[in-house]
Design an enzyme around this catalytic site. Structure first.
Site, PDB file in Angstrom:
ATOM      1  N   LYS A   1      -0.429  60.692  60.505  1.00  9.46           N
ATOM      2  CA  LYS A   1       0.152  59.813  61.749  1.00  9.46           C
ATOM      3  C   LYS A   1       1.745  59.904  61.589  1.00  9.46           C
ATOM      4  CE  LYS A   1      -0.241  55.146  59.639  1.00  9.46           C
ATOM      5  NZ  LYS A   1      -1.259  54.298  59.485  1.00  9.46           N
TER       6      LYS A   1
ATOM      7  N   ARG B   1      -3.985  42.109  59.156  1.00  4.47           N
ATOM      8  CA  ARG B   1      -3.934  43.175  60.246  1.00  4.47           C
ATOM      9  C   ARG B   1      -4.947  43.380  60.889  1.00  4.47           C
ATOM     10  NH1 ARG B   1      -1.255  49.050  59.989  1.00  4.47           N
ATOM     11  NH2 ARG B   1      -3.290  49.630  59.479  1.00  4.47           N
TER      12      ARG B   1
HETATM   13  C1  LIG Z   1      -1.659  54.300  57.926  1.00  2.00           C
HETATM   14  C2  LIG Z   1      -2.782  54.022  57.533  1.00  2.00           C
HETATM   15  C3  LIG Z   1      -3.211  54.424  56.339  1.00  2.00           C
HETATM   16  C4  LIG Z   1      -2.448  55.245  55.514  1.00  2.00           C
HETATM   17  O1  LIG Z   1      -1.186  54.493  54.684  1.00  2.00           O
HETATM   18  P1  LIG Z   1      -0.271  55.173  53.637  1.00  2.00           P
HETATM   19  O2  LIG Z   1       0.469  53.986  53.309  1.00  2.00           O
HETATM   20  O3  LIG Z   1       0.631  55.899  54.445  1.00  2.00           O
HETATM   21  O4  LIG Z   1      -1.079  55.813  52.696  1.00  2.00           O
HETATM   22  C5  LIG Z   1      -4.301  53.951  55.660  1.00  2.00           C
HETATM   23  N1  LIG Z   1      -5.357  53.251  56.419  1.00  2.00           N
HETATM   24  C6  LIG Z   1      -5.086  52.777  57.640  1.00  2.00           C
HETATM   25  C7  LIG Z   1      -6.000  52.041  58.520  1.00  2.00           C
HETATM   26  C8  LIG Z   1      -3.669  53.066  58.352  1.00  2.00           C
HETATM   27  O5  LIG Z   1      -3.499  52.680  59.429  1.00  2.00           O
END
Ligand SMILES: *Cc1c(COP(=O)(O)O)cnc(C)c1O
Length: 363
Positions: free
Chosen positions: A36, A131
């Site tokens: 993302k 969250r």
């Molecule tokens: C963005 C996201 C991740 C990845 O997080 P990083 O800190 O970039 O490794 C993993 N799980 C969810 C649900 C996310 O939204």
């Protein structure tokens, strides 16, 4: 090359991916590469997969579509809880998604049934980061509801920490997740394939050998892209932190006083920046600004440069102390943090330039 642009060192990303995937594999944890922050950039996704990631996880439909159109045939996991208004897109785009709402799950099942598919779901539990996710005592009722939905397959449970409130993965909250998995299996008479517990914030716990065995899936973005764990943002051993570099051009270079002249109100963004008097300074105006990047997340590669501030289209850099001579037309380069990377990747004004051959050695 026309500026500003972002170079993307694909070899470094592949190397980072291989490092993180191997250490996770040693603990029996499979890695979904999270794309993302790079808006699903296809070449970045491919580099992450070459490094050994088992699939791609992204929060946005547009990004997943971009990777699929580029011919990336991978397992796709939708990271953001699906909106009720787009369940048809979800079942067509991704084989599996993270979920927490009964109404959405019901609609997903109906949507999957309409196109003759089975959609796989991971139920998210909130272990304190506040969250996404159900509160632990709602997990079993939700599981039972999913069991009644014929076009869904429950593959596991998961949690996400650190992203919102900064809550660290710990032996306690990881064990809590594992216990919940066992309770679900026992009460609902099913076997859960997947316990999807960590993102880049869990890497420390993993290498300390504190991760319970049952945890077998990680979703990793920043750790691979920027080579950092995300609790203290320390560089991760045997990874590169500079796979992405932002390059902008000096479009004006002049000596000016360090204090503004005249009565001062708000700046373009409603702030009231403070200035201190350091006499006359050599200031470079660069052609990148707040519309392109989170200025607080960029670091000049030349440590003697100082960022003075930015408006939407200009970055002001004090180059007085630099040991290098500068002139109009020179390019200055910056390393990025996660927030800056996300903004730069999203800005249509910054050209993305994937490099196939590595530029320099490891940091
Ligand atoms: C963005 C996201 C991740 C990845 O997080 P990083 O800190 O970039 O490794 C993993 N799980 C969810 C649900 C996310 O939204």
């Amino acid at each position: 090359m026309v500026t500003p642009y972002l170079t993307i060192d694909l070899e470094k990303i592949e190397h980072n991916s291989r490092t993180i995937v191997s250490l996770c594999r040693e603990s029996g944890v499979a890695v979904y590469a999270v794309t993302k922050a790079v808006c699903g950039h296809p070449q970045v996704a491919k580099a992450m997969l070459r490094g050994g990631a088992v699939g791609i996880a992204d929060s946005r439909f547009e990004n997943i579509r971009r990777m699929q159109r580029a011919g990336i045939d991978a397992d796709y996991l939708l990271l953001r809880i699906p909106p009720l208004s787009a369940v048809d897109e979800v079942v067509c785009l991704a084989g599996r998604s993270l979920n927490s709402e009964r109404a959405v799950l019901t609609a997903l099942s109906a949507a999957a049934a309409r196109v003759g598919r089975i959609h796989e779901v991971i139920l998210m539990v909130d272990l304190g980061d506040l969250r996404e996710g159900v509160w632990p005592d709602e997990l079993i009722p939700l599981t039972k509801a999913v069991q009644k939905l014929s076009a869904l397959r429950l593959v596991g449970i998961g949690c996400n920490l650190a992203c919102f409130a900064g809550v660290e993965p710990s032996r306690e909250n990881m064990n809590r997740l594992v216990t919940l998995a066992a309770e679900v299996e026992h009460t609902c008479g099913i076997t859960l394939e997947t316990v999807s517990a960590i993102n880049s914030s869990g890497l420390n716990l993993l290498v300390q050998g504190e991760m319970p065995q049952r945890i077998n899936q990680a979703r990793i973005g920043e750790g691979i892209l920027l080579g950092r764990e995300t609790i203290q943002r320390k560089p991760w051993p045997n990874t590169h932190q500079d796979a992405f570099l932002l390059h902008a051009e000096i479009i004006e270079l002049k000596r000016k006083p360090s204090l503004p002249i005249g009565r001062r109100g708000e700046d373009a963004f409603g702030g009231r920046p403070k200035f201190s008097d350091a006499g006359e300074r050599l200031r470079a105006l660069l052609n990148v600004g707040r519309e392109d990047v989170d200025i607080s997340g960029i670091t000049p590669l030349d440590p003697l440069l100082q960022l003075v501030g930015a408006s939407s289209g200009y970055l002001v850099v004090d180059v007085t102390d630099s040991t290098r001579p500068h002139q109009v037309g020179d390019t200055l380069s910056f390393a990025l943090n996660y927030s800056a990377l996300l903004a730069v990747m999203t800005s249509e004004y910054v050209k993305k330039v994937p490099l196939v051959k590595s530029s320099e050695g490891m940091v």
